[in-house]
Design a protein around this motif. Structure first.
Motif: not given
Length: 143
Positions: A1, A3-8
């Motif tokens: 999660q 990693l997903f937040t960082s990508a967003v």
């Protein structure tokens, strides 16, 4: 999660920067285009001043002075001197010298505007500004 937040967050920041660059490019293009129109208008009016001075048409010079006053900076001393030269053209026995002074002053104004446009088109333009030469500086450098 994480990693997903960082990508967003990275995508949002990238989108913001991209949008800002596009907006700046559009703004610079519009300003540059309008400045080019203004410079051409000033050149056209300058030719009319030369013709009116040669004809000693004080009424035409008065109208052109008004046109210039609406296109120049009322808070700039050098711009106000341009208006003064136009006023003196109809009164002067030395109209050839006055016409030359008028064109020299306009050349300095147009050069300054061109330099300013180049500075503003560059990245980090707010860190620098174009310096305007005064007519007195010009005369000293010329002689």
């Amino acid at each position: 999660q994480l990693l997903f937040t960082s990508a967003v967050v990275a995508a949002l920041v990238g989108g913001f920067v991209s949008r800002r660059n596009i907006d700046r490019t559009i703004q610079i293009e519009n300003i540059t285009r309008e400045r080019a129109k203004w410079r051409n208008k000033i050149r056209t009016m300058a030719t009319e001043v030369r013709q009116a001075a040669a004809a000693k048409d004080s009424l035409k010079l008065e109208g052109l002075r008004l046109d210039f006053s609406l296109n120049l900076n009322p808070l700039d001393n050098e711009d106000q001197e341009i208006l003064g030269v136009i006023s003196r053209l109809s009164q002067s026995e030395h109209s050839d010298q006055r016409v030359q002074e008028f064109f020299d002053r306009l050349a300095l104004l147009l050069k300054h505007d061109w330099d300013r446009a180049k500075c503003e088109a560059k990245p980090w333009s707010y860190l620098r500004s174009a310096r305007r030469h005064t007519y007195e500086q010009f005369k000293k450098e010329k002689h």
